[in-house]
Design an enzyme around this catalytic site. Sequence first.
Site, PDB file in Angstrom:
ATOM      1  N   GLU A  21      -1.340  -0.028  -2.915  1.00 21.41           N
ATOM      2  CA  GLU A  21      -1.977  -0.986  -3.813  1.00 21.41           C
ATOM      3  C   GLU A  21      -1.030  -1.697  -4.768  1.00 21.41           C
ATOM      4  O   GLU A  21      -1.244  -1.697  -5.985  1.00 21.41           O
ATOM      5  CB  GLU A  21      -3.106  -0.295  -4.590  1.00 21.41           C
ATOM      6  CG  GLU A  21      -4.132   0.302  -3.667  1.00 21.41           C
ATOM      7  CD  GLU A  21      -5.406   0.754  -4.385  1.00 21.41           C
ATOM      8  OE1 GLU A  21      -5.443   0.701  -5.616  1.00 21.41           O
ATOM      9  OE2 GLU A  21      -6.349   1.145  -3.683  1.00 21.41           O
ATOM     10  N   GLU A  25      -8.851   4.040   2.495  1.00 23.65           N
ATOM     11  CA  GLU A  25      -9.618   4.624   1.381  1.00 23.65           C
ATOM     12  C   GLU A  25     -10.998   3.998   1.349  1.00 23.65           C
ATOM     13  O   GLU A  25     -11.135   2.781   1.444  1.00 23.65           O
ATOM     14  CB  GLU A  25      -8.949   4.347   0.023  1.00 23.65           C
ATOM     15  CG  GLU A  25      -7.753   5.197  -0.266  1.00 23.65           C
ATOM     16  CD  GLU A  25      -7.179   4.965  -1.676  1.00 23.65           C
ATOM     17  OE1 GLU A  25      -7.929   4.566  -2.589  1.00 23.65           O
ATOM     18  OE2 GLU A  25      -5.968   5.201  -1.833  1.00 23.65           O
ATOM     19  N   TRP A  73     -11.780   8.663   0.921  1.00 23.67           N
ATOM     20  CA  TRP A  73     -11.165   9.002  -0.363  1.00 23.67           C
ATOM     21  C   TRP A  73     -12.169   9.825  -1.140  1.00 23.67           C
ATOM     22  O   TRP A  73     -13.199   9.318  -1.470  1.00 23.67           O
ATOM     23  CB  TRP A  73     -10.798   7.737  -1.149  1.00 23.67           C
ATOM     24  CG  TRP A  73      -9.950   8.066  -2.352  1.00 23.67           C
ATOM     25  CD1 TRP A  73     -10.365   8.131  -3.653  1.00 23.67           C
ATOM     26  CD2 TRP A  73      -8.552   8.379  -2.353  1.00 23.67           C
ATOM     27  NE1 TRP A  73      -9.309   8.477  -4.468  1.00 23.67           N
ATOM     28  CE2 TRP A  73      -8.190   8.634  -3.692  1.00 23.67           C
ATOM     29  CE3 TRP A  73      -7.582   8.487  -1.350  1.00 23.67           C
ATOM     30  CZ2 TRP A  73      -6.895   8.985  -4.049  1.00 23.67           C
ATOM     31  CZ3 TRP A  73      -6.302   8.833  -1.722  1.00 23.67           C
ATOM     32  CH2 TRP A  73      -5.977   9.068  -3.068  1.00 23.67           C
TER      33      TRP A  73
HETATM   34  C1  GCB Z   1      -7.671   3.531  -5.261  1.00 26.92           C
HETATM   35  C2  GCB Z   1      -6.378   4.240  -5.393  1.00 26.92           C
HETATM   36  C3  GCB Z   1      -6.539   5.725  -5.637  1.00 26.92           C
HETATM   37  C4  GCB Z   1      -7.685   5.954  -6.622  1.00 26.92           C
HETATM   38  C5  GCB Z   1      -8.963   5.400  -6.024  1.00 26.92           C
HETATM   39  C6  GCB Z   1     -10.169   5.546  -6.968  1.00 26.92           C
HETATM   40  O1  GCB Z   1      -7.775   2.453  -4.758  1.00 26.92           O
HETATM   41  O2  GCB Z   1      -5.515   4.037  -4.304  1.00 26.92           O
HETATM   42  O3  GCB Z   1      -5.339   6.234  -6.131  1.00 26.92           O
HETATM   43  O4  GCB Z   1      -7.838   7.302  -6.943  1.00 26.92           O
HETATM   44  O5  GCB Z   1      -8.797   4.040  -5.765  1.00 26.92           O
HETATM   45  O6  GCB Z   1     -10.905   6.504  -6.834  1.00 26.92           O
HETATM   46  O7  GCB Z   1     -10.314   4.703  -7.844  1.00 26.92           O
END
Ligand code: GCB
Length: 590
Positions: A408, A503, A548
């Site tokens: 990102e 993610e 994620w």
């Molecule tokens: C993202 C990031 C990650 C965060 C996630 C979130 O895009 O790559 O590091 O933890 O979102 O949960 O906001």
Amino acid sequence: MLRPQQNDCREFIALDGLWACRADRADEGLALGWHRGFEPEAWVAMPGSINEQLAERGLRDHIGATWLMWRGTVPRRWAGRRLRLHVGSADLLADLWLDGEPLGHESAPFLPFERELALQPGAAFTLVVRLDGRLPADHPLPGIEAEDYRIERRPRDEIFPAVRYDFFPYLGLHRSVSLCAEPPAGLREAQVRSDYDPARRQGRLALRVQAGAGLQLRASLWSAQGEPLAQAEQPVAADGSVALALTVDGVAAWSPASPVLHKLELALHGAEGLVDEYRLDVGFRRVQVQGAQLLLNGEPLALRGFGMHEDFPVLGKGSCAALRVKDFELLRWLGANSLRTSHYPYAEETLDEADRRGVLVISEIASVNLDFRRTTPATLAAHQALVQRQIARDGHHACVIAWSLTNEPGYLAEAEYAARAGPYFEALFAHARAQDSTRPLTAANVGRNGLDDPMFGCCDFLSLNRYHGWYDMPGQLARAAAHLADELRTLATRFGKPMLLTEFGADAIPGMHASSDQLFTEEYQAEFIAAYWRVIAAEPACIGGHVWNFADFRTAQHHRRVQFNHKGVFTRTRDPKMAAWRLRSLWSDV
Ligand code: GCB
């Protein structure tokens, strides 16, 4: 750099256990001579994180200087050996001293480093490490200070401790520190790349080794059952380098269904006989991008898995074998076949485990949320160095199917991204390709810079982090899924490359429920993941998805986080939420 190994020619002592610790709240340790030794404030167990173990001393959120000390003695039997200190990782920044003499500075978080030590056998020694979590703003894993939030026109000083990224900036020696005794003219470096030709069932290994000049290197390959498969020999050149190739016909390939590993033995001989030896497990496989597919040994891959974190109560980011086994067992229970080492290189033992179990790994460089208002030529140089060191550490692992060079960048949608990102990524990707031409390269995109991100041109497959239905369109899953499907189609048409959803996810507070679509409930998280999975399955150019996150993980304090990022499908202590059961049924029929 070779990882410590115990064999006939090599020995090491792990400096695992209790280290003396002292937090340097006023940044005065150096002036007070703590680098020569200090009065401990407490004792901490390493590998581990200081912030977890010493939270009650007010160090939960301390990311400033912290001193660690180990006192030991060099075994007398080590006379005539090369003494080497190997540090698995010292996070995030580290300075080291041996008996008060500087051993240098390290600024590559989550990567190993080594130092040759001038110590006499039988000598007592004092090793001091000063850790610091305050990364500079132009580091590839950029640091930030509370004051910067104002400059960035954020409404307030909003994150404590101040960080840019969404995981806790733990301080610690998170992997083993080892004192090694090795042959003075022994092996220093072994780079291995493997390939598999499915049509001919032929496996190939290319080796580049550094060792004592004039000695003879013999590389032997054995099957797991101990049958000899191939051998090659070559003298080490005057500059200490030697290159070898091994070819094996009719060999079993490595794959998730059949993670066959072979034993590679490097033996260094001189006039007096064996000088040094080193063993590695290797697997033969070929990873290729063809059209909109990612192929393993010529067969299309469909990835099911997670972005993860090294994070657990009490341990923080400290490496733990039992936790590693548990996590791989949970991946297996779910039917997952892959993971991304978000957002930094994981412990080498994790890759060993993935090699053995046939889990596919996208190995990510420690670089998150690059801000192109802050990048300098030093950022790119440091980023390239991280890439080089990570590929050197992990290039021999069969499980690693791709390198993800950053996560990102440009997430603040800064105007400078459009102008600076293109040349930056071209140089970064070219550098990575020069280190390893056998694996595809990618980087995770967050979509803040539209669908023409200059990074896409460099990537062999696109990695997409998407949160429609969470950070935007909250509570509106049908709309979010339709938007995602459109976006994927547009990208597929525009770039013609495979795409992985690296993610997607929703926070769920364990035990929170609702009968309608409500953020933070276990039901919403499960429905969110199922809705995304339907879109992934329907898009021909999509090679799969990584939810994620695997488990809840600690973040810095922030009004958006209830102590943890709760997007885990397991709690932080690895209890399944509803989403874990849902994934298990989604992934059970493949
Ligand atoms: C993202 C990031 C990650 C965060 C996630 C979130 O895009 O790559 O590091 O933890 O979102 O949960 O906001």
